[in-house]
Design a protein around this motif. Structure first.
Motif, short mmCIF file in Angstrom:
data_model
loop_
_atom_site.label_atom_id
_atom_site.label_comp_id
_atom_site.label_asym_id
_atom_site.label_seq_id
_atom_site.Cartn_x
_atom_site.Cartn_y
_atom_site.Cartn_z
N HIS A 162 2.16 8.47 6.98
CA HIS A 162 1.73 7.08 6.80
C HIS A 162 1.02 6.97 5.44
O HIS A 162 0.83 7.97 4.75
CB HIS A 162 0.81 6.61 7.94
CG HIS A 162 -0.32 7.55 8.28
ND1 HIS A 162 -1.20 7.32 9.30
CD2 HIS A 162 -0.72 8.72 7.72
CE1 HIS A 162 -2.10 8.31 9.37
NE2 HIS A 162 -1.82 9.16 8.42
N SER A 164 -1.99 5.92 5.11
CA SER A 164 -3.43 6.00 5.31
C SER A 164 -4.13 7.09 4.48
O SER A 164 -5.30 6.92 4.13
CB SER A 164 -3.75 6.17 6.80
OG SER A 164 -3.20 5.10 7.53
N ARG A 188 8.98 10.34 8.68
CA ARG A 188 8.81 10.79 10.07
C ARG A 188 10.15 11.25 10.62
O ARG A 188 11.21 10.74 10.23
CB ARG A 188 8.28 9.65 10.94
CG ARG A 188 6.88 9.23 10.57
CD ARG A 188 6.38 8.11 11.46
NE ARG A 188 5.21 7.50 10.84
CZ ARG A 188 4.56 6.45 11.32
NH1 ARG A 188 4.97 5.89 12.45
NH2 ARG A 188 3.52 5.96 10.70
N GLN A 201 5.56 1.73 3.81
CA GLN A 201 4.43 1.03 4.41
C GLN A 201 3.59 0.38 3.31
O GLN A 201 3.66 0.78 2.15
CB GLN A 201 3.51 2.01 5.17
CG GLN A 201 4.10 2.54 6.45
CD GLN A 201 3.08 3.32 7.25
OE1 GLN A 201 2.19 3.97 6.70
NE2 GLN A 201 3.21 3.29 8.57
N GLU A 203 -0.46 -0.16 3.08
CA GLU A 203 -1.77 0.07 3.69
C GLU A 203 -2.77 -0.88 3.05
O GLU A 203 -2.63 -1.21 1.87
CB GLU A 203 -2.19 1.52 3.35
CG GLU A 203 -3.41 2.00 4.04
CD GLU A 203 -3.06 2.57 5.41
OE1 GLU A 203 -1.87 2.70 5.72
OE2 GLU A 203 -4.00 2.87 6.16
N PHE A 244 -8.30 6.28 13.52
CA PHE A 244 -9.11 6.00 12.32
C PHE A 244 -9.72 4.61 12.30
O PHE A 244 -10.38 4.23 11.35
CB PHE A 244 -8.26 6.22 11.05
CG PHE A 244 -6.80 5.96 11.25
CD1 PHE A 244 -5.95 6.98 11.68
CD2 PHE A 244 -6.27 4.70 11.04
CE1 PHE A 244 -4.59 6.74 11.89
CE2 PHE A 244 -4.92 4.45 11.23
CZ PHE A 244 -4.08 5.48 11.67
N PHE A 298 -5.61 -1.83 7.52
CA PHE A 298 -4.40 -2.24 8.23
C PHE A 298 -3.21 -1.52 7.62
O PHE A 298 -3.28 -0.98 6.51
CB PHE A 298 -4.19 -3.76 8.17
CG PHE A 298 -4.16 -4.32 6.78
CD1 PHE A 298 -5.31 -4.79 6.18
CD2 PHE A 298 -2.96 -4.36 6.05
CE1 PHE A 298 -5.29 -5.30 4.89
CE2 PHE A 298 -2.93 -4.87 4.76
CZ PHE A 298 -4.11 -5.34 4.18
N GLY A 299 -2.13 -1.47 8.40
CA GLY A 299 -0.92 -0.84 7.88
C GLY A 299 0.29 -1.56 8.44
O GLY A 299 0.28 -2.02 9.59
N1 PHE Z 1 -1.38 4.31 9.75
C1 PHE Z 1 -0.99 3.52 10.89
C2 PHE Z 1 0.48 3.85 11.21
O1 PHE Z 1 1.15 4.41 10.41
C3 PHE Z 1 -1.13 2.06 10.62
C4 PHE Z 1 -2.55 1.63 10.47
C5 PHE Z 1 -3.15 1.64 9.24
C6 PHE Z 1 -3.30 1.23 11.57
C7 PHE Z 1 -4.48 1.26 9.10
C8 PHE Z 1 -4.60 0.84 11.44
C9 PHE Z 1 -5.19 0.84 10.22
O2 PHE Z 1 0.95 3.53 12.29
#
Ligand code: PHE
Length: 330
Positions: A162, A164, A188, A201, A203, A244, A298-299
């Motif tokens: 991700h 993140s 993935r 993604q 982020e 997280f 958020f993502g």
């Molecule tokens: N990293 C999470 C994912 O890949 C998405 C996410 C990012 C959720 C930041 C909450 C906060 O599913």
């Protein structure tokens, strides 16, 4: 000696002028012939004759030089005109290309957040365990690691699952306030109608000193963002879990295909899940050495947005490079 000036002026190109030059000034030219007559001129008249001839020669030379400059200027202009490009002409070289729908969707998402003063950050795609998991409150053997099936390298590094980890890298490099988005590819072990081993993604992370940032701030910005992307849809925050963030939510919009009535795309629920988010977990701040701050994150998956916006039924088709698909987005 008659009309030599007229000859010079009458030359209409540099080549013609060169012929005139030989005719007048050349070894066997008109002037040479006149000078040859000098020896037959009687003594007392020689001086006046020679003077007259020299004057005539100088005048002709001047006339010749002037005409040469004129012709050179004309020639240069003709050359420049023949080589000129009209930049305002329409091209008829055929059809133009187009942005790939994933790129175009990503740009639209980035535009929204850049307008709100978010900085665009990036990080490596080959990550280590610390940035991808550990610092995000996913300790080794945490069951949540099973949520994402990871590509590992022999040395223990991995392809980030991700975006993140860019949160972690940014927080370790900078001090709050932080207001970033991190677009990029993630990986993935997945392959079906709605999953490819590589996808994109975006982020988002906002961190402020003190208690300034709350779930309410997150709700406001994501609701506004989803209206910007999808128009007048209903937005719903559904309690969820991410290691997280705490509290965490998944965000749904009312189905853009059936307007919430229920259809095949929304599995007859009337809702489409579009992103994950939450208030940054204190353990994440601890891992990067932050104290007395608040934040949200958020993502979202860019391909999912592109599929919904363009009604693309099979995610895998986005990466087959089939020109017949791409041609539809011109
Ligand atoms: N990293 C999470 C994912 O890949 C998405 C996410 C990012 C959720 C930041 C909450 C906060 O599913």
């Amino acid at each position: 000696m008659e009309n030599l000036e007229a000859k010079i002026d009458g030359a209409s190109s540099l080549e013609e002028l060169e012929k005139v030059r030989v005719e007048i000034f050349g070894k066997k030219g008109v002037l040479a012939a006149e000078f040859a007559k000098l020896k037959d001129v009687p003594g007392p008249e020689k001086k006046a004759f020679a003077e007259g001839l020299n004057k005539k020669k100088a005048a002709l030379q001047e006339r010749f030089d002037a005409r040469k400059r004129e012709l050179e200027a004309l020639e240069l202009e003709r050359k420049m005109r023949s080589e000129a490009l009209d930049m305002t002409l329409f091209s008829n070289l055929g059809e133009k290309g187009a942005l790939h729908p994933v790129r175009e969707t990503m740009d639209r998402i980035i535009d929204y957040f850049v307008a709100l003063n978010f900085a665009v950050e990036s990080g490596p795609m080959v990550e280590d365990d610390f940035h991808n998991f550990e610092a995000l409150n996913l300790p080794k053997h945490h069951p949540a690691r099973d949520m994402q099936d990871t590509f590992y390298f022999a040395d223990g590094t991995l392809l980030r699952t991700h975006t993140s980890p860019v949160q972690i890298r940014t927080m370790m490099r900078q001090k709050p306030p932080i207001r970033i988005i991190a677009p990029g590819a993630v990986f993935r072990r997945d392959y079906d109608l709605t999953h490819t081993p590589m996808f994109h993604q975006v982020e988002g992370l906002v961190v402020e000193e003190g208690e300034k940032v709350s779930f309410a701030s997150l709700k406001w910005i994501l609701t506004d963002f989803l209206h910007y992307m999808f128009g007048e849809v209903e937005v719903r925050f559904r309690p969820s879990f991410f290691p997280f963030t705490e509290p965490s939510a998944e965000v749904d919009i009312s189905c853009i295909f059936c307007g919430g009535e229920g259809c095949r795309v929304c599995s007859h629920t009337g809702w489409l899940e579009v992103l994950g988010c939450g208030v940054v977990d204190p353990n994440v701040f601890k891992a990067v050495g932050y104290e007395g701050v608040s934040g949200y994150a958020f993502g979202l998956g860019v391909e999912r947005f592109a599929m919904l916006l363009h009604r693309i039924p099979d995610l895998r088709s986005l990466f087959e490079g089939d020109i017949r698909l791409l041609e539809q987005f011109r």
